[in-house]
Write a protein that holds these residues in place. Structure first.
Motif: not given
Length: 288
Positions: A84-99
């Motif tokens: 079970n993984v949670i992708l977060g930040g900061g803001e993941p949709f400001s991440w230069p990668g592709d969430p």
């Protein structure tokens, strides 16, 4: 071969006496792994965010995780049995990668995928994405003035969150709602509870509601501690009243979002992927 992960606490709040106040400052703390097996991994993709929330506990010292590093981390999580993984930040949709691409990588490893986001930059049709099982959205109040006073965006954030919730409701997509209790919004929590109960009655898609105690730490919280802090007794009293209402979804009280044995936290720092959490040491009352 996977990179060995260092188990540390990135920061520790220690008590500093100055006049009549105790203010949080930070020192590194090595923290041994817990005996309890974590079942959920929270991955901080970056500290950067497109908002400047008054209570933000995120620190600027951590680094961005590169996409390739994040995929390698997913392999590591799979190896140690975390599904079970949670992708977060900061803001993941400001991440230069592709969430979204990273979410697909996680689903390809048969993981439950959750994404914690402020909702501002979600792609069109986000609620229909099969690679994300659950979205985590913030809602601080039913009143836009209160919510937007806590969560600062170029345009009103409250309206955006309600629109995102409506999209998820239309698709019967699972959502977890998070609320940080502060002096600004605590009196309106019962009204927010009624709103979420009514929202859930339509599609029964609220998985949980997390109530977080405000901590005077991080890039926002440390600066605004005196204005936002509420006594722990008040926090627990309000949470008691909400939990006694027997809402049709789970309600969790979180006195420290970083201190839990069932969740492992991962981030990048000084060129290494690290695992750990954060502990609080000393009184949190900035008026003492």
């Amino acid at each position: 071969m996977h990179r060995p992960l260092e188990v540390t606490h990135p920061q520790r709040i220690r008590q500093v006496r100055g006049g009549k106040r105790r203010l949080p400052t930070y020192t590194p703390l090595v923290h041994p792994p817990t005996n309890q097996q974590a079942t959920i991994a929270v991955v901080f993709l970056q500290p950067q965010c497109n908002m400047t929330c008054s209570f933000c506990i995120t620190e600027n010292e951590v680094d961005r995780i590169e996409f390739e590093e994040a995929v390698e981390l997913l392999d590591h999580l799979q190896d140690i049995g975390i599904r079970n993984v949670i992708l977060g930040g900061g803001e993941p949709f400001s991440w230069p990668g592709d969430p979204i691409a990273l979410a697909r990588e996680a689903k390809a490893r048969d993981m439950i995928v959750q994404v914690g986001t402020n909702g501002l930059d979600l792609p069109e049709g986000f609620a229909k994405l099969d690679c994300v099982d659950r979205w985590i959205l913030p809602l601080e109040s039913v009143e836009s003035e209160v919510h937007d006073a806590m969560r600062h965006a170029k345009e009103g954030h409250h309206r955006t969150v309600l629109e995102r919730l409506e999209e998820l409701q239309q698709e019967s997509k699972s959502v977890t709602v998070s609320t940080v209790l502060t002096a600004v919004n605590v009196v309106g929590l019962a009204e927010l509870s009624r709103y979420l109960e009514a929202y859930h009655s339509v599609a029964e898609n609220v998985h949980a509601w997390h109530l977080y105690q405000f901590l005077p730490a991080g890039r926002g919280g440390a600066r605004n501690g005196k204005e936002l802090w509420i006594p722990p007794g008040m926090f627990h009293e309000v949470c008691d009243s909400i939990q006694q209402a027997k809402l049709p979804f789970q309600v969790f009280r979180r006195t420290d979002m970083y201190e839990t044995q069932s969740i492992a936290f991962f981030w990048s720092e000084n060129g290494h992927i690290r695992r750990g959490g954060r502990v609080l040491d000393g009184a949190m009352d900035p008026k003492v």
